[in-house]
Design a protein around this motif. Structure first.
Motif, PDB file in Angstrom:
ATOM      1  N   GLN A 114       2.328  11.996  -9.919  1.00  0.00           N
ATOM      2  CA  GLN A 114       1.924  13.400  -9.791  1.00  0.00           C
ATOM      3  C   GLN A 114       3.128  14.329  -9.946  1.00  0.00           C
ATOM      4  N   PHE A 115       4.230  13.940  -9.310  1.00  0.00           N
ATOM      5  CA  PHE A 115       5.459  14.730  -9.414  1.00  0.00           C
ATOM      6  C   PHE A 115       5.925  14.794 -10.865  1.00  0.00           C
ATOM      7  N   ALA A 116       5.874  13.642 -11.548  1.00  0.00           N
ATOM      8  CA  ALA A 116       6.304  13.595 -12.942  1.00  0.00           C
ATOM      9  C   ALA A 116       5.429  14.473 -13.825  1.00  0.00           C
ATOM     10  N   SER A 117       4.130  14.485 -13.524  1.00  0.00           N
ATOM     11  CA  SER A 117       3.216  15.311 -14.315  1.00  0.00           C
ATOM     12  C   SER A 117       3.539  16.797 -14.165  1.00  0.00           C
ATOM     13  N   LYS A 118       3.887  17.199 -12.941  1.00  0.00           N
ATOM     14  CA  LYS A 118       4.171  18.612 -12.685  1.00  0.00           C
ATOM     15  C   LYS A 118       5.542  19.028 -13.217  1.00  0.00           C
ATOM     16  N   ARG A 119       6.518  18.115 -13.178  1.00  0.00           N
ATOM     17  CA  ARG A 119       7.888  18.475 -13.545  1.00  0.00           C
ATOM     18  C   ARG A 119       8.347  17.825 -14.840  1.00  0.00           C
ATOM     19  N   LYS A 120       7.409  17.467 -15.708  1.00  0.00           N
ATOM     20  CA  LYS A 120       7.780  16.719 -16.910  1.00  0.00           C
ATOM     21  C   LYS A 120       8.717  17.507 -17.828  1.00  0.00           C
ATOM     22  N   GLN A 121       8.557  18.823 -17.870  1.00  0.00           N
ATOM     23  CA  GLN A 121       9.450  19.615 -18.720  1.00  0.00           C
ATOM     24  C   GLN A 121      10.884  19.573 -18.202  1.00  0.00           C
ATOM     25  N   ASP A 122      11.044  19.625 -16.863  1.00  0.00           N
ATOM     26  CA  ASP A 122      12.384  19.527 -16.283  1.00  0.00           C
ATOM     27  C   ASP A 122      12.992  18.153 -16.543  1.00  0.00           C
ATOM     28  N   ILE A 123      12.163  17.108 -16.456  1.00  0.00           N
ATOM     29  CA  ILE A 123      12.645  15.749 -16.695  1.00  0.00           C
ATOM     30  C   ILE A 123      13.089  15.583 -18.139  1.00  0.00           C
TER      31      ILE A 123
ATOM     32  N   GLN B 214      20.510  16.328 -15.561  1.00  0.00           N
ATOM     33  CA  GLN B 214      20.781  16.050 -14.158  1.00  0.00           C
ATOM     34  C   GLN B 214      19.478  15.737 -13.416  1.00  0.00           C
ATOM     35  N   PHE B 215      18.458  16.525 -13.681  1.00  0.00           N
ATOM     36  CA  PHE B 215      17.146  16.297 -13.061  1.00  0.00           C
ATOM     37  C   PHE B 215      16.589  14.954 -13.511  1.00  0.00           C
ATOM     38  N   ARG B 216      16.805  14.619 -14.786  1.00  0.00           N
ATOM     39  CA  ARG B 216      16.321  13.351 -15.336  1.00  0.00           C
ATOM     40  C   ARG B 216      17.000  12.165 -14.640  1.00  0.00           C
ATOM     41  N   MET B 217      18.294  12.279 -14.372  1.00  0.00           N
ATOM     42  CA  MET B 217      19.016  11.206 -13.693  1.00  0.00           C
ATOM     43  C   MET B 217      18.477  11.006 -12.274  1.00  0.00           C
ATOM     44  N   GLN B 218      18.226  12.119 -11.554  1.00  0.00           N
ATOM     45  CA  GLN B 218      17.688  12.011 -10.199  1.00  0.00           C
ATOM     46  C   GLN B 218      16.298  11.393 -10.211  1.00  0.00           C
ATOM     47  N   PHE B 219      15.506  11.732 -11.220  1.00  0.00           N
ATOM     48  CA  PHE B 219      14.173  11.148 -11.347  1.00  0.00           C
ATOM     49  C   PHE B 219      14.270   9.643 -11.597  1.00  0.00           C
ATOM     50  N   GLN B 220      15.208   9.238 -12.446  1.00  0.00           N
ATOM     51  CA  GLN B 220      15.404   7.804 -12.721  1.00  0.00           C
ATOM     52  C   GLN B 220      15.782   7.058 -11.447  1.00  0.00           C
ATOM     53  N   ASN B 221      16.626   7.678 -10.631  1.00  0.00           N
ATOM     54  CA  ASN B 221      17.044   7.044  -9.380  1.00  0.00           C
ATOM     55  C   ASN B 221      15.869   6.893  -8.412  1.00  0.00           C
ATOM     56  N   MET B 222      14.993   7.906  -8.384  1.00  0.00           N
ATOM     57  CA  MET B 222      13.790   7.811  -7.553  1.00  0.00           C
ATOM     58  C   MET B 222      12.909   6.663  -8.018  1.00  0.00           C
ATOM     59  N   CYS B 223      12.763   6.525  -9.327  1.00  0.00           N
ATOM     60  CA  CYS B 223      11.947   5.446  -9.868  1.00  0.00           C
ATOM     61  C   CYS B 223      12.516   4.086  -9.485  1.00  0.00           C
ATOM     62  N   ALA B 224      13.849   3.986  -9.514  1.00  0.00           N
ATOM     63  CA  ALA B 224      14.486   2.702  -9.226  1.00  0.00           C
ATOM     64  C   ALA B 224      14.229   2.239  -7.799  1.00  0.00           C
ATOM     65  N   THR B 225      14.048   3.176  -6.877  1.00  0.00           N
ATOM     66  CA  THR B 225      13.846   2.804  -5.469  1.00  0.00           C
ATOM     67  C   THR B 225      12.543   2.037  -5.248  1.00  0.00           C
ATOM     68  N   ILE B 226      11.581   2.198  -6.146  1.00  0.00           N
ATOM     69  CA  ILE B 226      10.307   1.474  -5.989  1.00  0.00           C
ATOM     70  C   ILE B 226      10.073   0.511  -7.146  1.00  0.00           C
ATOM     71  N   GLY B 227      11.129   0.233  -7.889  1.00  0.00           N
ATOM     72  CA  GLY B 227      11.013  -0.776  -8.936  1.00  0.00           C
ATOM     73  C   GLY B 227      10.278  -0.321 -10.180  1.00  0.00           C
ATOM     74  N   VAL B 228      10.227   0.978 -10.428  1.00  0.00           N
ATOM     75  CA  VAL B 228       9.588   1.495 -11.636  1.00  0.00           C
ATOM     76  C   VAL B 228      10.669   1.767 -12.678  1.00  0.00           C
TER      77      VAL B 228
ATOM     78  N   LYS C  21       0.830  -1.210   0.000  1.00  0.00           N
ATOM     79  CA  LYS C  21       0.000   0.000   0.000  1.00  0.00           C
ATOM     80  C   LYS C  21       0.860   1.254   0.000  1.00  0.00           C
ATOM     81  N   GLN C  22       1.942   1.240   0.794  1.00  0.00           N
ATOM     82  CA  GLN C  22       2.851   2.386   0.839  1.00  0.00           C
ATOM     83  C   GLN C  22       3.532   2.608  -0.509  1.00  0.00           C
ATOM     84  N   LEU C  23       3.957   1.512  -1.146  1.00  0.00           N
ATOM     85  CA  LEU C  23       4.603   1.627  -2.457  1.00  0.00           C
ATOM     86  C   LEU C  23       3.633   2.158  -3.499  1.00  0.00           C
ATOM     87  N   GLU C  24       2.388   1.705  -3.427  1.00  0.00           N
ATOM     88  CA  GLU C  24       1.386   2.181  -4.371  1.00  0.00           C
ATOM     89  C   GLU C  24       1.115   3.670  -4.172  1.00  0.00           C
ATOM     90  N   THR C  25       1.080   4.097  -2.893  1.00  0.00           N
ATOM     91  CA  THR C  25       0.905   5.518  -2.595  1.00  0.00           C
ATOM     92  C   THR C  25       2.090   6.324  -3.129  1.00  0.00           C
TER      93      THR C  25
END
Length: 254
Positions: free
Chosen positions: A49-58, A63-77, A38-42
């Motif tokens: 939501q974050f990706a939707s708001k910051r998609k232009q930066d991504i 550099q921002f794109r790399m940090q986003f990729q690392n965040m995704c990796a933490t939850i297996g996305v 449930k926590q992972l799904e949340t």
């Protein structure tokens, strides 16, 4: 006989208690797993939501794109796993890396006749940026690494070899073992090596040295300079940082 009965009863009671503990442990484990899911799904929802708001930066900021990729990796996305779905439709990152992979292949193929299919990541990065043009979306070395990993679906033609703090990109299906990699690392400083240098540095037997250097030469990963004053030298175009050195080697190579 009475003591035996008491002993048997105690064993049965203990087994019953162990079964209850095990059952309770299974229930607790299931509850914890459900809570984590449930926590992972949340978290996944917040990430979307974050990706939707910051998609232009991504899209625009490597550099921002790399940090986003690392965040995704933490939850297996893995936003690169498919060209379809939320991440591709929202961010276009799947298509971005597949297109970048095509450009990497084009650059590697164009230079294979010169470097034998080996190129330092820094050199590949510079040439990919040049091929994309000044108005194209900026890419980083991290972007290249992620795109190269996706190229592995083409077989064993694309891989990366650790070279100090960087990588050597291999774009030919040659089977390089630890001996080959060690010789490449030895030659990294000057762009070339010799049998005598390998023997002095690694203490290998002549047969082992000859086997490794002959393979690298046969696969087109090394060029042999027979006119060097100190004896035959094995040059690795991928490790030569200056085009002048390559031009000089072209003139002396048979």
């Amino acid at each position: 006989m009475r003591r035996r009965g008491v002993g048997a009863g105690a064993i049965a009671k203990r087994k019953l208690e162990e079964a209850k503990y095990k059952e309770r442990g299974t229930v607790l484990a299931a509850d914890q797993l459900a809570q984590m899911s449930k926590q992972l799904e949340t978290f996944r929802g917040h990430l979307e939501q974050f990706a939707s708001k910051r998609k232009q930066d991504i899209r625009k900021n490597p550099q921002f794109r790399m940090q986003f990729q690392n965040m995704c990796a933490t939850i297996g996305v893995d936003p690169l796993a498919s060209g379809k779905g939320f991440w591709s439709e929202m961010l276009g990152v799947g298509d971005f890396y597949y297109e970048l992979g095509v450009q990497i292949v084009e650059v590697c193929l164009a230079l294979r006749h010169r470097n034998g299919g080996l190129m330092m990541l820094e050199e590949l990065h510079k040439r990919v940026l040049k091929s994309r043009g000044k108005l194209a979306q900026d890419v980083s070395q991290d972007d290249l690494i992620r795109a190269i990993k996706k190229l592995k679906v083409l077989g064993n033609g694309f891989s990366m070899i650790q070279m100090g703090g960087s990588y050597l990109v291999q774009s030919v299906p040659a089977e390089l073992n630890m001996d080959h990699t060690t010789v490449l690392q030895l030659a990294e400083a000057n762009g070339y090596t010799s049998a005598a240098e390998v023997k002095a540095a690694l203490k290998w037997e002549p047969e082992r040295i000859d086997h490794v250097l002959t393979y690298l030469l046969r696969e087109g990963l090394a060029w042999l300079d027979m006119q060097a004053t100190d004896g035959p030298q094995y040059w690795f175009p991928a490790l030569c940082s200056k085009d002048a050195a390559l031009d000089e080697l072209n003139e002396t190579s048979p």
